[in-house]
Structures are given as C-alpha cells and as structure tokens.
Write an enzyme that holds these catalytic residues in place. Structure first.
Site, mmCIF file in Angstrom:
data_model
loop_
_atom_site.group_PDB
_atom_site.id
_atom_site.type_symbol
_atom_site.label_atom_id
_atom_site.label_comp_id
_atom_site.label_asym_id
_atom_site.label_seq_id
_atom_site.Cartn_x
_atom_site.Cartn_y
_atom_site.Cartn_z
ATOM 1 N N GLY A 224 24.832 -1.487 6.155
ATOM 2 C CA GLY A 224 23.385 -2.082 6.587
ATOM 3 C C GLY A 224 22.335 -2.269 5.564
ATOM 4 O O GLY A 224 22.602 -2.455 4.121
ATOM 5 N N SER A 225 21.160 -2.274 5.961
ATOM 6 C CA SER A 225 20.181 -2.655 5.112
ATOM 7 C C SER A 225 19.604 -1.531 4.142
ATOM 8 O O SER A 225 19.887 -0.263 4.397
ATOM 9 C CB SER A 225 18.619 -2.816 6.057
ATOM 10 N N VAL A 228 17.279 1.284 5.856
ATOM 11 C CA VAL A 228 18.110 2.175 6.821
ATOM 12 C C VAL A 228 18.965 3.085 5.938
ATOM 13 O O VAL A 228 19.144 4.136 6.453
ATOM 14 C CB VAL A 228 18.622 1.540 7.964
ATOM 15 N N GLY A 229 19.544 2.467 4.931
ATOM 16 C CA GLY A 229 20.488 3.235 4.031
ATOM 17 C C GLY A 229 19.735 4.501 3.761
ATOM 18 O O GLY A 229 20.211 5.483 3.720
ATOM 19 N N CYS A 280 26.126 -9.787 2.991
ATOM 20 C CA CYS A 280 25.507 -8.752 1.866
ATOM 21 C C CYS A 280 25.752 -9.584 0.640
ATOM 22 O O CYS A 280 24.872 -9.279 -0.376
ATOM 23 C CB CYS A 280 26.207 -7.419 1.861
ATOM 24 N N GLU A 379 15.957 -9.892 -0.534
ATOM 25 C CA GLU A 379 17.295 -10.380 0.304
ATOM 26 C C GLU A 379 16.700 -11.124 1.587
ATOM 27 O O GLU A 379 15.933 -10.285 2.318
ATOM 28 C CB GLU A 379 18.158 -9.266 0.382
HETATM 29 P P1 NAD Z 1 20.441 -2.478 9.758
HETATM 30 O O1 NAD Z 1 20.475 -1.550 8.603
HETATM 31 O O2 NAD Z 1 19.447 -2.770 10.360
HETATM 32 O O3 NAD Z 1 21.491 -2.037 10.833
HETATM 33 C C1 NAD Z 1 23.000 -1.735 10.271
HETATM 34 C C2 NAD Z 1 23.405 -0.465 11.145
HETATM 35 O O4 NAD Z 1 22.560 0.646 11.293
HETATM 36 C C3 NAD Z 1 23.522 -0.831 12.684
HETATM 37 O O5 NAD Z 1 24.542 -0.505 13.394
HETATM 38 C C4 NAD Z 1 22.084 -0.339 13.263
HETATM 39 O O6 NAD Z 1 22.180 0.002 14.815
HETATM 40 C C5 NAD Z 1 22.115 1.130 12.613
HETATM 41 N N1 NAD Z 1 20.966 1.914 12.199
HETATM 42 C C6 NAD Z 1 19.658 1.199 12.167
HETATM 43 N N2 NAD Z 1 18.801 2.306 12.144
HETATM 44 C C7 NAD Z 1 19.350 3.275 11.871
HETATM 45 C C8 NAD Z 1 19.057 4.810 11.859
HETATM 46 N N3 NAD Z 1 17.956 5.176 11.772
HETATM 47 N N4 NAD Z 1 20.165 5.768 11.627
HETATM 48 C C9 NAD Z 1 21.401 5.427 11.711
HETATM 49 N N5 NAD Z 1 21.832 4.092 12.055
HETATM 50 C C10 NAD Z 1 20.840 3.014 12.193
HETATM 51 O O7 NAD Z 1 21.365 -4.018 9.293
HETATM 52 P P2 NAD Z 1 21.497 -5.179 9.758
HETATM 53 O O8 NAD Z 1 20.474 -5.949 9.969
HETATM 54 O O9 NAD Z 1 22.257 -4.801 11.012
HETATM 55 O O10 NAD Z 1 22.471 -5.703 8.671
HETATM 56 C C11 NAD Z 1 22.187 -6.529 7.854
HETATM 57 C C12 NAD Z 1 21.877 -5.604 6.327
HETATM 58 O O11 NAD Z 1 23.198 -5.035 6.090
HETATM 59 C C13 NAD Z 1 21.581 -6.743 5.119
HETATM 60 O O12 NAD Z 1 20.853 -5.815 4.430
HETATM 61 C C14 NAD Z 1 23.230 -6.647 4.572
HETATM 62 O O13 NAD Z 1 22.961 -7.038 3.107
HETATM 63 C C15 NAD Z 1 23.626 -5.205 4.927
HETATM 64 N N6 NAD Z 1 25.213 -5.450 4.752
HETATM 65 C C16 NAD Z 1 25.880 -4.997 3.698
HETATM 66 C C17 NAD Z 1 27.267 -5.026 3.592
HETATM 67 C C18 NAD Z 1 28.075 -4.436 2.421
HETATM 68 O O14 NAD Z 1 29.168 -4.280 2.523
HETATM 69 N N7 NAD Z 1 27.183 -4.205 1.277
HETATM 70 C C19 NAD Z 1 27.859 -5.814 4.282
HETATM 71 C C20 NAD Z 1 27.395 -6.321 5.561
HETATM 72 C C21 NAD Z 1 25.764 -6.129 5.653
#
Ligand code: NAD
Length: 478
Positions: A224-225, A228-229, A280, A379
């Site tokens: 994810g982002s 949040v990471g 991503c 991004e």
């Molecule tokens: P996001 O971080 O908002 O959400 C990703 C996931 O995390 C979702 O399932 C969400 O419900 C969960 N989440 C949100 N808050 C959380 C918390 N506090 N604790 C635990 N889980 C939580 O990201 P997004 O908008 O869904 O996805 C887009 C982002 O993901 C972009 O930055 C993209 O680059 C990245 N991404 C990376 C890869 C990779 O392999 N490197 C692949 C796809 C997407």
C-alpha cells in the site's frame, strides 16, 4: 448476509455495517461488502492458528504443492469469471483484467512447484559437530492487500506464504476485492483445509489495524501507500512482528540518444497508462538525453494524443480511476502544475460514451518538468508522465535517484558498458535494460528501497521471506 470468510465458511460478521463497492465507470453501487471489525479479525486469527498447529503443519511439502497446483488450475478454469469481477470494481478494461486473472493462477502454479524445493544447508563447523539449517514457516501470516491489483497482489503474497507452510488471514482493499472473495471459495473447493486461508473485508483503520496489532500474528505482509506503511510498521513493532513493505514509486525511464525509439515509445506509454497509472511500479518519469529530447517527446506526445479513456466495458487503453477522491487528487496535481506554468505536451481523450458520474482522467504528459517540482517527485497514482531532459550520464543518475522512492527503473541504450554502469548506480529494487517490466514476471524478485519499502516478493526470495531460518548444532563426538 453480512459475512466474512473464516474456517472455510462465510460466517456472519460481528459488525452490522457494510461498505458499498462502487463501479468506477459510472459511480453506481455493485454490492456491499462486510465492514469487518477487530472481533472478526480475532476469530480469523484463531482459525488460522488452529489450522497452523493442527492441520497445515502436518501436510507434507509435496501435498501442499499438489493442493496449490489444483488451485492454480481451478483459477484458470474460472479465469473469465474472475476477470469480470476484477474489471467491475477496479474499473479495469477487460483485457487487463484477464491478464491479472491469468497472473494469479501463475502465482499458485509457480509456488506449487516450489513447495518441496525449499531447503536449508549444512554448515562446516568445529570438529565433532554437524550443523544444519531449517527454513520454518512463521506460522500465522497477515496480508494487507490494496485495491489496484487485487488478484495479482493476493496471489503474490498468499501463494508464497502458503507454499512456505504458513496459514493466512487476508484483509483486502475496501475499494475493490470482489475477485478475491471468489478466489477463497475456489481454494475451499480444491480442498484447502479449513482455517488455512481466511479473509476479513473492512476498512484499514479498523480490520487492517486489528490484524497488524494482533499478538498472535507472526508476520505481516503489507502492500500500500508509504504513509500507511509507516503506521503499520509502528503498530507491528509493539509485538515485534516482522513486516514486509511493498510501497509506492516514482520510477524513471532513462532514454539515451542511441536507444531504439520504436521500442521506447510503446513501452513508455504502457508503463504509465496501464491500470490508468494506478500501479506502484508505473514508469512515471521520462528522462531523455537532450539531443533527442524533442524527437522522443514528440513521438510520446503523439502516442498520448491517441489514447482513449472510457468505461471498463469498452475495453479501451484506459479505464476510470478507482474513486472520486483519486480523480480529484490527480486533477489537483495537473491544475497545480499548470498554475506553476508547466506545459502539457500531449493528452488523451475521454470518449463521449463515458458517464459523467465515472471517475475518468485523460492520460497527460508534461514537458520540461524541473526534477525538484512536486509533479516529478511525488507519487500521483494516475496517468501523468513527466518528461525531463538531461545532458550527461551523471546528471541522468542524479535525477533518477533524486526522489524518496526506489522501486523500478529502466535504461534505454545500446552501449553495453553504460547499461551495466547505470544498472549499478541507479538505486532501485529492479532495473530493466531496453525494456520495462512494472514488476516483471513472477519468477523475478520484486520490492523497493527507501520509501518504496523493504523485503522482497516474487521468486524464491518471497519464500525465504515467509520463513524463519533455524540453526541446529549437533555435537556427536567428544
Ligand atoms: P493504502 O495504504 O491506503 O491501503 C492499502 C491497504 O492498507 C488497504 O487494504 C487498506 O485498507 C489498508 N490500511 C489502511 N490503513 C491501515 C492501517 N492503519 N492499518 C492497517 N491497514 C491499513 O493504499 P492504497 O491507496 O489502497 O494503494 C495505493 C498505494 O499502494 C500506492 O502508494 C501504491 O504505490 C502502493 N502499491 C504498492 C505496490 C507494491 O508492490 N510495491 C503494489 C500496489 C500498490
């Protein structure tokens, strides 16, 4: 019914609330999914723990491989159905959704074959000792999946985790996950034992947070982002739970004057418009050597001008963005770049058939973007490409490495020594020479450095990540 998938059954959620799944092509509600909560996560983790201790750990590696192979075949049989589900809630053109449905089957096929090839070593040590290493599963693994590639990212982490002998609790993205809800049913149909694969839908700050903080989860894989990471890493640290992070990117494609432009142009275009830029590893920065800057940019602009954006059902080059807020975010980046005096070199068209309620955005390429402008550093997660000229190899490397990210890069040149020099000097998890892979095949280890995350998915590296190495020292003499 408001359900989550635990112990191979759809069971009623502890929460009465639901989340509407929207069709991004027209803004209508497709169906509701359960807004699972911390009690649902607790039930799922208990089920995964029980399965890990009593069932899955007793299944031989060979049998695990056979089950995963059966699942890969089942996924291929249901390929069309899965593609339609993926296309509906992600807004993906069907051709792209079909390719994702094939990829998820391939993940299970690859890791099925790897189950019984994951082994440790013997290590020469003091006289009278035999020392060996075992690769053991973590136990219960949590998987947080985003909405942009539900099938592929589910396959990427879950297939490797199961192959390595772990059980899984999955929290998919709340904006798109209908395809995954079907995959867990298919896994049950091929005979995956109850509790080995559980799924709780819900919001990140509720179900996701509860999964990360659960004391009985042994490993978290998060995609994810970056924002949040960071939250996930901090939350997991309280229980010392190891975390793999696959985060965002601002990946550069570096084009030298001797490159084959016939190869460059379609590849650059695809790398940024695929999934409407919501990838991503999108190739979102185009660095062009100055003597050929106008020529290459002209060809790219022409290609952008020809792209069509419309509802997923029309199967054009681009579908809609995932949601209204994402559309607004991308529009804001474009407007603020225009306000700063930046110029558009080329732009696609939203077709007249596209509903006004859909979340469409025409692919756009900006020219002469200063490398330190936010358009070139942040991004955007939409179909926006920035073109930047450079004068020397050193300058190209400096610009390529000049963001917080380090996921993927590509270098376009026929000069073999330069290919290797740049592959060494560019800071990214993957470097492509005269091609671009957006993550590449399932066999290729994938992941980032810096704000793009850490740990590796795909290939055998992912299997190592889903195991813990144990060293056993046996004294047999003296
Ligand atoms: P996001 O971080 O908002 O959400 C990703 C996931 O995390 C979702 O399932 C969400 O419900 C969960 N989440 C949100 N808050 C959380 C918390 N506090 N604790 C635990 N889980 C939580 O990201 P997004 O908008 O869904 O996805 C887009 C982002 O993901 C972009 O930055 C993209 O680059 C990245 N991404 C990376 C890869 C990779 O392999 N490197 C692949 C796809 C997407």
């Amino acid at each position: 019914m408001n359900t989550v998938f635990i112990d191979n059954r759809w069971v009623e959620s502890h929460s009465a609330d639901v989340i509407p799944m929207l069709n991004p092509s027209d803004g209508t509600v497709i169906r509701d999914i359960s807004r699972g909560n911390s009690q649902d996560i607790d039930d799922a983790v208990k089920s995964a723990r029980n399965a890990y201790e009593n069932t899955w750990s007793k299944v031989s590696a060979m049998e695990r491989g056979r089950l995963l192979h059966k699942l890969s075949q089942k996924l291929l049989e249901h390929h069309e159905e899965l593609a339609l589900l993926e296309s509906a809630d992600c807004g993906k053109p069907l051709t792209q959704a079909k390719s994702d449905a094939t990829a998820v089957a391939r993940y299970f096929e690859f890791y099925a074959g790897a189950c019984d090839k994951l082994h440790g070593e013997t290590i020469p040590y003091s006289d009278g000792f035999a020392v060996l290493t075992w690769r053991e599963p973590h136990g219960v693994t949590g998987h947080i999946v985003p909405w942009n590639y539900p099938l592929q990212i589910f396959g990427r982490c879950v297939a490797a985790a199961l192959a390595a002998g772990n059980t899984c609790v999955v929290k998919p993205g709340e904006d798109a996950c209908l395809s995954i809800l079907r995959v867990v049913e298919l896994a049950k149909e091929v005979g995956l034992p109850a509790g080995v694969l559980n799924l709780v839908t819900g919001y990140g700050h509720e179900a996701g947070d509860a999964l990360v903080k659960h004391p009985d989860v042994d490993h978290i894989s998060f995609t994810g982002s970056p924002t949040v990471g960071t939250l996930v890493t901090k939350a997991a640290a309280d229980n010392h739970t190891p975390v793999t992070l696959e985060l965002g990117g601002k990946s550069p494609q570096v084009v030298f004057a001797d490159a084959d432009f016939n190869e460059v142009v379609p590849t650059v275009l695809k790398a940024i418009i695929q999934n409407t830029g919501q990838t991503c590893s999108a190739g979102s920065r185009l660095l062009i050597e100055r003597p050929v800057y106008e020529k290459v940019l002209g060809l790219i602009a022409e290609a952008f001008n020809k792209t069509r954006v419309g509802p997923a059902s029309m199967d054009l080059e681009c579908g809609p963005l995932i949601r209204k807020t994402q559309q607004e975010r991308v529009q804001k980046y474009i407007q603020s770049a225009l306000d700063d005096g930046l110029k558009i070199a080329g732009q696609g068209q939203v077709v007249p058939e596209a509903a006004a309620e859909g979340f469409f955005q025409a692919p756009t390429v900006f020219r002469d973007v200063p490398p330190d402008h936010k358009l070139a550093r942040e991004e955007i997660f939409g179909p926006v490409l920035v073109a930047i000229p450079f004068d020397s190899e050193d300058e190209a490397v400096e610009i390529a490495n000049g963001t917080d990210f380090g996921l993927v890069a590509s270098v376009w040149t026929k000069d073999g020594a330069r290919q290797l020099r740049l592959a060494r000097r560019i800071r990214a998890g993957q470097v492509y020479i005269n091609n671009y892979g957006a993550g590449g095949g399932i066999e290729l280890p994938f992941g980032g450095i810096k704000a793009s995350g850490h740990g590796r998915e795909k290939g055998f590296e992912a299997l190592y990540g889903f195991t813990v190495l144990k060293t056993v020292a046996i004294k047999y003499q003296g």
